[in-house]
Scaffold this motif. Sequence first.
Motif, short mmCIF file in Angstrom:
data_model
loop_
_atom_site.label_atom_id
_atom_site.label_comp_id
_atom_site.label_asym_id
_atom_site.label_seq_id
_atom_site.Cartn_x
_atom_site.Cartn_y
_atom_site.Cartn_z
N ALA A 421 0.83 -1.20 0.00
CA ALA A 421 0.00 0.00 0.00
C ALA A 421 0.87 1.25 0.00
N VAL A 422 0.45 2.25 -0.79
CA VAL A 422 1.09 3.56 -0.80
C VAL A 422 0.05 4.60 -0.43
N ASN A 423 0.33 5.35 0.62
CA ASN A 423 -0.48 6.53 0.95
C ASN A 423 0.18 7.73 0.30
N LYS A 424 -0.48 8.30 -0.72
CA LYS A 424 0.09 9.39 -1.48
C LYS A 424 -0.22 10.76 -0.89
N SER A 425 -1.01 10.79 0.17
CA SER A 425 -1.30 12.08 0.80
C SER A 425 -0.03 12.66 1.40
N LEU A 426 0.21 13.94 1.13
CA LEU A 426 1.43 14.59 1.62
C LEU A 426 1.25 15.21 2.99
N ASP A 427 0.02 15.21 3.51
CA ASP A 427 -0.20 15.90 4.79
C ASP A 427 -1.08 15.15 5.78
N ALA A 451 9.05 5.60 5.14
CA ALA A 451 8.50 6.96 5.25
C ALA A 451 9.63 7.93 5.58
N HIS A 452 9.40 9.18 5.22
CA HIS A 452 10.39 10.23 5.52
C HIS A 452 9.68 11.58 5.42
N ASP A 453 10.04 12.50 6.28
CA ASP A 453 9.40 13.83 6.25
C ASP A 453 9.82 14.63 5.02
N ASP A 454 11.01 14.35 4.50
CA ASP A 454 11.55 15.11 3.37
C ASP A 454 11.38 14.30 2.09
N LEU A 455 10.51 14.75 1.21
CA LEU A 455 10.28 14.04 -0.05
C LEU A 455 11.55 13.95 -0.91
N LYS A 456 12.46 14.89 -0.72
CA LYS A 456 13.68 14.94 -1.53
C LYS A 456 14.86 14.24 -0.86
N ALA A 457 14.61 13.54 0.23
CA ALA A 457 15.69 12.85 0.94
C ALA A 457 16.29 11.75 0.06
N GLU A 458 17.60 11.62 0.12
CA GLU A 458 18.34 10.66 -0.71
C GLU A 458 19.22 9.77 0.16
N ASN A 459 19.60 8.65 -0.41
CA ASN A 459 20.64 7.81 0.19
C ASN A 459 21.95 8.03 -0.56
N THR A 460 23.03 8.13 0.16
CA THR A 460 24.35 8.31 -0.43
C THR A 460 25.31 7.31 0.18
N ASN A 466 19.70 6.80 5.10
CA ASN A 466 18.87 7.98 5.34
C ASN A 466 17.40 7.67 5.10
N VAL A 467 17.13 6.95 4.03
CA VAL A 467 15.77 6.49 3.73
C VAL A 467 15.81 4.97 3.76
N ALA A 468 15.20 4.38 4.77
CA ALA A 468 15.24 2.93 4.93
C ALA A 468 13.97 2.47 5.64
N PRO A 469 13.50 1.27 5.35
CA PRO A 469 12.26 0.80 5.98
C PRO A 469 12.47 0.42 7.44
N VAL A 485 -3.23 2.32 10.30
CA VAL A 485 -3.10 3.74 10.00
C VAL A 485 -1.79 3.92 9.24
N LEU A 486 -1.92 4.30 7.99
CA LEU A 486 -0.74 4.47 7.14
C LEU A 486 -0.24 5.90 7.26
N GLU A 487 1.03 6.06 7.55
CA GLU A 487 1.60 7.40 7.67
C GLU A 487 1.45 8.17 6.37
N LYS A 488 1.43 9.47 6.47
CA LYS A 488 1.42 10.28 5.25
C LYS A 488 2.63 9.92 4.40
N GLN A 489 2.49 10.06 3.09
CA GLN A 489 3.56 9.77 2.12
C GLN A 489 4.41 8.57 2.55
N SER A 490 3.79 7.38 2.44
CA SER A 490 4.49 6.19 2.91
C SER A 490 4.22 4.99 2.02
N TRP A 491 5.21 4.10 1.96
CA TRP A 491 5.12 2.78 1.34
C TRP A 491 4.99 1.76 2.46
N ASN A 492 4.02 0.86 2.35
CA ASN A 492 3.73 -0.08 3.42
C ASN A 492 3.69 -1.51 2.89
#
Length: 501
Positions: A421-427, A451-460, A466-469, A485-492
């Motif tokens: 499931a993907v919750n595409k709501s940003l808020d 999930a991450h608060d910053d949509l532009k967050a990257e892994n380096t 930085n972005v990990a399940p 309850v799926l968090e905003k902007q999240s892959w589940n």
Amino acid sequence: MKKAAIHIDRHFIVGEVDKRIFGSFIEHLGRAVYDGIYQPSSPLSDEQGFRRDALKLIRDINVPIVRYPGGNFVSGYHWEDGIGPKSERQPKLDLAWTVIESNQFGLNEFMDWTKKADTNAMMAVNLGTRGIEDAKNIVEYCNIKKGSYYSDLRRKHGYEEPYDIKLWCLGNEMDGPWQIGHKTAEEYGRLAQETGRIMKMVDPSIELVACGSSFLQMPTFASWEATTLEHCYDQVDYLSLHQYYGNPDSETPDFLASSVAMDEFINSVVSICDYVKAKKRSKKSIHLSFDEWNVWYHSHEQDRKLERWTQAPHQLEDVYNFEDALLVGSMLITLLKHADRVKIACLAQLVNVIAPIMTSDTGAWKQTIYYPYMHASVYGRGTVLHTVVESPVYDSKYGDAPYLDSVLIMNEEEETLTLFAVNKSLDESMEVSCDLRQFSDYRIVDHMVLAHDDLKAENTEANPDNVAPRSSGNAAISQGQLTAVLEKQSWNVIRLGKMGR
């Protein structure tokens, strides 16, 4: 908080998942091969020059097939340039990507690599500058045991047993004017028909993929598919789709709605295939091979500055962010929801080039998109249940887009259920419910969240996690009712297993 409901019935199925839907792609492009999967000079490589760290990450995904050697590259490639003693191989110009191909990695190295990667080859033949004769020869080299010129040449090169490659692409994007030797639909359809016929004379057990349109926006879309199939319908087994999505203007809601466009694209191509089936009064159905799909746009500007005629430049090296992972998750859900017709799909590509895995001279790491791809491949095997999603929608450039994308997979052999499931709501978080009383003896095993608060967050390489399940989801089941309850902007990924196992 938004609310959504998922409706399923264990007897209402879409189809069985063909594991090849989780395939990927390695092209002679940028650092996908050289410095990606193959780097003989690196201490991180094995005795054959294969990067051990990349192999480990690939095996963790459980990639079932890898398309090779292209892509645009194949339309000018002579496969004979990459076989035999490496000391006798000559570098050649690759006109597709304006680089020099060293030919130090070729067919035999690739087949050795597939064994170590626990995967299988999806081989493409050159129908740009070459044709029927060369396609016949490479099938003979790969699939005939012995006693003929090309089969014995393979044995001379040290490979006694045939490779027995079962899946072959009849060229690549042959409608595209950027393609070396591109053709009209009439020209390509006839060539695909004759090439396919001859290849199957050499080995009747192989399956063939014909080129569909290079992407949905091609002006010849639909007519290309119909004309091509009217010629080669009886010879081929699959028709290809290619599509990439991007967000150069940072319009995230529209970007995340791209899965709506992907769904419509698949439906359109299915309709065209079935139109030709009806026109031919055929009992055979053509299935789909979505053998190039991904997010691709981050590297466009830097690639315009590349110097021509270098070897293995940093080319198409998109650094993916968190919102890219959300869309990749939705695209995987879309592919699974069409499991009755989409039997093959290839995330393009696998290492360094628009890829879930990146390498440097000092290591390899997972990009953000690695996680939904890996989760779908590892946990998405089984039967796709017809998943009806009752979700609020928002207006996008593709029309109404649901805030929730979801699909449920039933694996009867392992006695598991997996809900993606993907919750595409940003808020807003989203409360999701699903009646699972038909699976009353199942319990929650895990609820993984990306999930991450910053949509532009990257892994380096410096910050690979930085972005990990995390297994921090709140999914619960009570009296046969699943709630989460799926968090905003999240892959589940919600996994359930039969009690007592």
